[in-house]
Design an enzyme around this catalytic site. Structure first.
Site, PDB file in Angstrom:
ATOM      1  N   CYS A 134      -6.420   2.197  -9.206  1.00 16.06           N
ATOM      2  CA  CYS A 134      -6.989   0.916  -8.789  1.00 16.06           C
ATOM      3  C   CYS A 134      -8.242   1.140  -7.943  1.00 16.06           C
ATOM      4  CB  CYS A 134      -5.937   0.084  -8.060  1.00 16.06           C
ATOM      5  SG  CYS A 134      -6.352  -1.677  -7.976  1.00 16.06           S
ATOM      6  N   HIS A 184      -0.722   0.255 -11.482  1.00 13.99           N
ATOM      7  CA  HIS A 184       0.177   0.566 -10.381  1.00 13.99           C
ATOM      8  C   HIS A 184       1.578   0.859 -10.939  1.00 13.99           C
ATOM      9  CE1 HIS A 184      -2.585  -0.523  -7.178  1.00 13.99           C
ATOM     10  NE2 HIS A 184      -2.856  -1.666  -7.806  1.00 13.99           N
TER      11      HIS A 184
END
Length: 514
Positions: free
Chosen positions: A337, A442
């Protein structure tokens, strides 16, 4: 119509273990046949999660929902504050971003936010027997009481008995309890129905006189003394887990896979590393002070709530030189991310999503450019890691849109047919040898088959220890299975330490199938 009973668990201070205790209570009640759900009106954390319907909530209530045996949903955490800078947070209301607020501006909106929180709570109450409510910080911050929407106010609104949690490990437990009861208003004091002592070390029988003193002094029953148990691992709300190693000293163990990750000031979703921390034969080091990365098998750049600020912090502290030297020596580097965004050529924030509008040059490890957009991307995904053809699953939660013009590098992940969209059928980027990679996914390492293959490719000579213990994943085990075992152990621990029958009586709890 069903209208669940509510129980409220408030703390004498921050980090007294409320989230842990509430998760354990949820599991214990679930094991007794209750339909139970957690609730926290307002949470402040950069550790968040994406629900099945593509909405965002805090991870503490995700853990508690999992402990309750139900799917997480945003009504369990209707207001989420994600700090992005000093005195400023992104506000997520019932799963959707409504803007970024300075603390002073946020406090002007608390009545409206509380009304929304009660809408969420009432929906939960229609579908469950018991709602276990968690407070935030100290419930005795008298200067904040008129603006507070998460401690006594929900308890008064739902006529919920309050259980006060104190932390004996930090010391001063008698003052914590008596001080709290002394400073809160009489109507709040009258709502407290019992006390829990958390994180006791040693022989609990030696504290029996302490329990008697508390009960005589306060007139309230002590429902249990919860022993400190390092053998139960569940995701923490915002802080690091007990097994986390921050800036460890000493030499690296050559018989283990050694992974470094940089602990950004505004790190988000550090739980992405939790599965690796529970993998036998793997060491994960969270680093703040610059050091040589020689000897590490992998460097991971984790998520960040403010990518440009954390990039600036890295540069000021000399991390960029260390990272470049590691890459040039053939070291493996991965980004998740925000960390993926940092690895590119530039990060542009034209709308001021994470602060003042502007741009920042990246680390230049990947040929990508990222532009932060006003709309957050929230989705659950499944796919295949192209480098080893193993399944991966998790969620995306980011404002950035990352693009690459390179024809030499491949995507990191190919999405499944269910996850692919007209916009993208893949995610991330990887060098052909897999040494440098980045992804928005994630939970990447939660997939057991992927994690096992990934680690084996990282160090072909590596063999995980044959001996297992409760804190370790089994070979190739999905992290979800590991967590389920931890919730069972937590529920058993709560049953041993707390008088659950007395708690059920205090709450006048009723179970439709019990």
């Amino acid at each position: 119509m069903k209208h669940a009973t509510c129980l409220s668990f408030l703390g004498t201070g921050s980090d007294v273990g409320k989230s842990f205790v509430v998760a354990g209570i949820c599991r214990a009640l679930k094991n007794r046949g209750f339909s139970v759900a957690p609730f926290k009106a307002q949470n402040m954390s950069n550790n968040s999660f994406v629900t099945l319907d593509g909405l965002e909530m805090g991870r503490a209530q995700v853990v508690q929902a999992e402990a309750s045996g139900i799917e997480p949903e945003v009504d369990m955490n209707p207001v989420l504050l994600k700090p992005s800078g000093d005195c400023r947070s992104q506000v997520v209301l019932q799963g959707k971003v409504v803007g970024s607020r300075h603390a002073k501006d946020y406090y002007k909106q608390t009545d409206a936010l509380f009304a929304k929180a009660m809408e969420s709570l009432n929906r939960l109450r229609e579908r469950h027997d018991v709602i276990v409510m968690e407070g935030a910080g100290s419930c005795s911050e008298v200067n904040l009481r008129s603006r507070d929407i998460v401690n006594f106010r929900p308890a008064h609104e739902t006529d919920a008995p309050v259980i006060l949690i104190a932390d004996i490990d930090r010391g001063g437990v008698f003052a914590q309890i008596v001080g709290t009861l002394e400073v809160i208003p009489p109507e709040d004091r009258a709502r407290i129905a019992g006390i829990l002592i958390n994180r006791f070390r040693g022989d609990i029988s030696l504290f029996e006189d302490g329990v008697r003193w508390i009960e005589e002094r306060t007139g309230l029953p002590v429902l249990g003394v919860i022993s400190y148990n390092r053998e139960i691992l569940i995701d923490s709300e915002d802080g690091m887990d007990v097994q986390t190693q921050i800036n460890p000293s000493g030499a690296l163990d050559p018989d283990k896979i050694n992974i470094a990750t940089i602990l950004f000031p505004r790190i988000s979703n550090h739980t992405d590393l939790a599965a690796l921390q529970c993998e036998p034969g793997v060491e994960v080091h969270f680093l703040t002070r610059p050091k040589s990365l020689v000897g590490y098998d992998l460097l991971i750049l984790p998520g960040s709530k403010n990518v440009r600020s954390d990039l600036e912090w890295m540069r000021k502290n000399g991390w960029e030189e260390r990272i470049n030297a590691f890459a040039q020596s053939g070291g493996s580097i991965g980004g998740i991310c925000g960390g993926y965004q940092m690895m590119g050529q530039s990060i542009q924030d034209p709308h001021g999503v994470e602060g003042s509008p502007g741009a920042e040059s990246g680390l230049g490890l990947l040929p990508t450019e990222t532009v932060l957009a006003p709309e957050k991307r929230l989705t659950r995904n499944h796919g295949t890691w192209i480098g080893n053809r193993r399944p991966v699953h998790g969620y995306e939660i980011h404002m950035g849109r990352t693009r690459s013009s390179s024809e030499e590098l491949r995507p990191a992940i190919a999405w499944s047919a269910e996850s692919a969209t007209a916009e993208a059928n893949s995610d991330g980027l990887s060098t052909p040898d897999g040494k440098i990679w980045g992804t928005y996914l994630h939970g990447l390492f939660d997939s057991g088959p992927f994690r096992q293959e990934f680690l084996s490719n990282l160090r072909p000579d590596w063999q995980p220890p044959a001996q297992q213990n409760p804190l370790h994943l089994a070979p190739g085990e999905d992290f979800e299975n590991f967590k389920a075992r931890q919730y069972d152990r937590l529920g058993d621990h709560i049953e041993k330490c707390i008088d659950v029958e007395k708690l059920i009586a205090i709450g006048k709890l009723h179970c439709e199938i019990c």
